[in-house]
Scaffold this active site. Structure first.
Site, short mmCIF file in Angstrom:
data_model
loop_
_atom_site.label_atom_id
_atom_site.label_comp_id
_atom_site.label_asym_id
_atom_site.label_seq_id
_atom_site.Cartn_x
_atom_site.Cartn_y
_atom_site.Cartn_z
N ASN A 1 -40.85 9.96 -20.24
CA ASN A 1 -41.14 11.09 -21.14
C ASN A 1 -41.56 10.59 -22.51
O ASN A 1 -40.99 9.64 -23.04
CB ASN A 1 -39.92 11.99 -21.26
CG ASN A 1 -39.51 12.57 -19.92
OD1 ASN A 1 -40.33 12.58 -18.99
ND2 ASN A 1 -38.27 13.01 -19.82
N HIS B 1 -44.01 5.24 -21.05
CA HIS B 1 -45.30 5.91 -21.21
C HIS B 1 -45.57 6.30 -22.67
O HIS B 1 -46.39 7.16 -22.94
CB HIS B 1 -45.40 7.14 -20.30
CG HIS B 1 -45.46 6.79 -18.84
ND1 HIS B 1 -45.22 7.68 -17.82
CD2 HIS B 1 -45.77 5.61 -18.23
CE1 HIS B 1 -45.35 7.08 -16.65
NE2 HIS B 1 -45.67 5.81 -16.87
N ASN C 1 -32.97 15.62 -8.33
CA ASN C 1 -34.21 16.37 -8.48
C ASN C 1 -34.00 17.75 -7.87
O ASN C 1 -33.14 17.93 -7.00
CB ASN C 1 -35.36 15.64 -7.76
CG ASN C 1 -36.73 16.10 -8.23
OD1 ASN C 1 -37.06 17.29 -8.14
ND2 ASN C 1 -37.51 15.19 -8.74
N THR D 1 -38.00 13.21 -11.69
CA THR D 1 -39.34 12.63 -11.64
C THR D 1 -39.92 12.82 -10.24
O THR D 1 -39.20 12.69 -9.24
CB THR D 1 -39.37 11.15 -12.09
OG1 THR D 1 -40.70 10.65 -11.92
CG2 THR D 1 -38.39 10.28 -11.33
C1 BJW Z 1 -36.31 18.87 -12.14
C2 BJW Z 1 -36.04 19.93 -12.99
C3 BJW Z 1 -34.71 20.09 -13.38
C4 BJW Z 1 -38.15 19.96 -12.64
N1 BJW Z 1 -33.79 19.25 -12.91
N2 BJW Z 1 -35.37 18.07 -11.67
C5 BJW Z 1 -53.09 4.71 -6.04
C6 BJW Z 1 -51.85 4.28 -5.60
C7 BJW Z 1 -50.89 3.83 -6.49
C8 BJW Z 1 -51.13 3.80 -7.85
C9 BJW Z 1 -52.36 4.23 -8.30
C10 BJW Z 1 -53.32 4.67 -7.41
N3 BJW Z 1 -54.41 5.05 -8.12
C11 BJW Z 1 -54.14 4.85 -9.43
C12 BJW Z 1 -52.89 4.35 -9.55
C13 BJW Z 1 -52.20 3.99 -10.79
C14 BJW Z 1 -51.81 5.19 -11.60
C15 BJW Z 1 -51.08 6.20 -10.72
O1 BJW Z 1 -49.89 6.11 -10.47
N4 BJW Z 1 -51.78 7.23 -10.27
C16 BJW Z 1 -51.17 8.21 -9.36
C17 BJW Z 1 -51.59 9.61 -9.79
C18 BJW Z 1 -51.57 7.87 -7.95
N5 BJW Z 1 -50.90 4.70 -12.64
C19 BJW Z 1 -51.39 4.23 -13.79
O2 BJW Z 1 -52.57 4.28 -14.08
C20 BJW Z 1 -50.38 3.60 -14.73
N6 BJW Z 1 -50.85 2.33 -15.12
C21 BJW Z 1 -51.06 1.36 -14.24
O3 BJW Z 1 -50.89 1.49 -13.04
O4 BJW Z 1 -51.45 0.20 -14.84
C22 BJW Z 1 -51.84 -0.90 -14.01
C23 BJW Z 1 -50.70 -1.69 -13.47
C24 BJW Z 1 -50.98 -2.69 -12.58
C25 BJW Z 1 -49.96 -3.44 -12.05
C26 BJW Z 1 -48.65 -3.23 -12.42
C27 BJW Z 1 -48.39 -2.27 -13.31
C28 BJW Z 1 -49.40 -1.50 -13.84
C29 BJW Z 1 -50.21 4.45 -15.98
C30 BJW Z 1 -49.56 5.76 -15.70
C31 BJW Z 1 -49.52 6.59 -16.97
C32 BJW Z 1 -48.99 7.98 -16.72
N7 BJW Z 1 -49.19 8.78 -17.89
C33 BJW Z 1 -48.68 10.14 -17.92
C34 BJW Z 1 -49.16 10.81 -19.22
C35 BJW Z 1 -48.37 10.26 -20.42
C36 BJW Z 1 -48.70 10.96 -21.69
C37 BJW Z 1 -48.42 12.44 -21.62
O5 BJW Z 1 -47.24 12.85 -21.51
O6 BJW Z 1 -49.38 13.21 -21.68
O7 BJW Z 1 -47.25 10.14 -17.85
S1 BJW Z 1 -49.15 11.13 -16.50
C38 BJW Z 1 -47.64 12.02 -16.38
O8 BJW Z 1 -47.00 11.71 -15.11
C39 BJW Z 1 -46.74 11.44 -17.50
C40 BJW Z 1 -45.42 11.34 -16.78
O9 BJW Z 1 -44.59 10.42 -17.46
C41 BJW Z 1 -45.82 10.93 -15.38
C42 BJW Z 1 -44.78 11.21 -14.34
O10 BJW Z 1 -44.51 12.57 -14.24
P1 BJW Z 1 -43.02 13.04 -13.97
O11 BJW Z 1 -42.18 12.72 -15.13
O12 BJW Z 1 -42.57 12.55 -12.67
O13 BJW Z 1 -43.21 14.65 -14.00
P2 BJW Z 1 -43.67 15.64 -12.84
O14 BJW Z 1 -44.06 16.92 -13.47
O15 BJW Z 1 -44.63 15.03 -11.93
O16 BJW Z 1 -42.33 15.87 -11.99
C43 BJW Z 1 -41.21 16.55 -12.52
C44 BJW Z 1 -40.13 16.50 -11.45
O17 BJW Z 1 -38.94 17.04 -12.01
C45 BJW Z 1 -40.46 17.31 -10.20
O18 BJW Z 1 -40.20 16.51 -9.06
C46 BJW Z 1 -39.51 18.50 -10.25
O19 BJW Z 1 -39.03 18.90 -8.98
C47 BJW Z 1 -38.38 17.94 -11.08
N8 BJW Z 1 -37.68 18.93 -11.89
N9 BJW Z 1 -37.23 20.61 -13.27
C48 BJW Z 1 -34.17 18.28 -12.03
N10 BJW Z 1 -34.36 21.11 -14.21
#
Ligand code: BJW
Length: 244
Positions: free
Chosen positions: A100, A117, A213, A189
């Site tokens: 977050n 992030h 979750n 997440t």
């Molecule tokens: C509750 C609840 C309650 C609700 N109680 N629970 C193909 C395969 C694998 C990887 C890739 C691929 N193609 C591309 C990639 C890489 C890419 C990626 O993962 N893409 C996917 C979409 C496939 N990743 C990247 O590009 C990352 N960098 C990278 O890989 O660099 C190269 C590298 C190489 C080698 C090693 C390491 C790195 C960078 C990722 C950056 C993500 N950025 C964001 C935006 C940040 C800025 C902003 O906030 O605007 O980050 S995207 C967004 O998603 C944000 C979040 O941190 C992130 C995750 O989301 P999160 O937190 O999981 O939220 P939600 O909404 O998805 O889920 C909420 C959950 O809570 C749900 O499950 C609900 O059920 C639950 N919930 N209320 C308990 N009350």
């Protein structure tokens, strides 16, 4: 004992901060490629700055506060780190990795927080990569804090957040903590974004892995315990059961 926590948008949802992928989530009104990639920023910096300005203003609304889950984590960390079973044992270790960009863990009093992030209340200079505390709106002509009079340095600031295709922060520290974890807890997440979603797989076989979750996620099968419910209810219960 070594404890590693990973939090996502779900932990802040009950504080009034929208998640990304749920109904009414942030991505519903936006194409994520437009607002969360370096290419999107290069194409339309006005749109991207506006998207983050709105979120920054919302985060600074006095109504937004840490909830029971943030507070329970901070209290647990303090008690857990203060406790040492015997001087012969290695010191307890605790790391809270959050995806977050809000500051609710920090406001709750958590100490060992890694914002993998980035942080919404910081701005980064595109040129020097220096970060600055930032609570105001950013614009394409915002003066540079180091030299506000220099017209040539206007518009060099971006939100200090990690977009798709960019390298998350602190990956070495996260890998170290994961490889030594005795307990790993992922909270709110979706398990869709890497490398965060892969942390569970890099914890040792004997590590106790707990997922909290509302719903199942693609990562659920990697956990020993999957707890379905709201973070504000389930996080305090799980931490209580661990005992500080
Ligand atoms: C509750 C609840 C309650 C609700 N109680 N629970 C193909 C395969 C694998 C990887 C890739 C691929 N193609 C591309 C990639 C890489 C890419 C990626 O993962 N893409 C996917 C979409 C496939 N990743 C990247 O590009 C990352 N960098 C990278 O890989 O660099 C190269 C590298 C190489 C080698 C090693 C390491 C790195 C960078 C990722 C950056 C993500 N950025 C964001 C935006 C940040 C800025 C902003 O906030 O605007 O980050 S995207 C967004 O998603 C944000 C979040 O941190 C992130 C995750 O989301 P999160 O937190 O999981 O939220 P939600 O909404 O998805 O889920 C909420 C959950 O809570 C749900 O499950 C609900 O059920 C639950 N919930 N209320 C308990 N009350």
């Amino acid at each position: 004992m070594n404890i590693l926590i990973l939090t996502g948008a779900g932990i802040s949802a009950e504080s009034g901060i929208p998640t990304f992928r749920d109904a009414n989530g942030l991505w519903e009104g936006h194409d994520f490629e437009e607002v969360a990639t370096p290419q999107g920023f290069a194409c339309n910096p006005n749109l991207v700055q506006r998207f983050y300005n709105e979120r920054r203003r919302a985060l600074l609304d006095p109504k937004i506060k840490p909830n029971a889950a943030h507070i329970a984590l901070a209290k647990f960390e303090q008690e857990f780190l203060a406790k040492q079973n015997s001087p012969a044992e290695p010191a307890n270790q605790f790391l809270l990795v959050t995806q977050n960009i809000d500051d609710l863990h920090d406001r709750a009093g958590s100490q060992n927080v890694l914002h993998m992030h980035g942080e919404l209340l910081k701005a980064q200079c595109l040129d020097s990569l220096e970060c600055y505390e930032w609570r105001e709106d950013l614009h394409v002509d915002t003066p540079h804090p180091e030299d506000p009079e220099d017209e040539r340095r206007r518009g060099f600031l971006r939100p200090n957040v990690v977009w798709f295709g960019e390298m998350p922060i602190g990956l070495d520290q996260i890998a170290d903590a994961a490889s030594q974890a005795d307990v790993f807890i992922a909270i709110g997440t979706s398990g869709l974004v890497y490398p965060a979603a892969g942390i569970v797989a890099s914890t040792p076989r004997e590590c106790r892995r707990i997922e909290i979750n509302l719903d199942d996620t693609p990562a659920s099968s990697a956990f020993h315990e999957t707890i379905r419910g709201q973070a504000t209810v389930e996080v305090p219960k799980v931490l209580e059961s661990l005992g500080a």
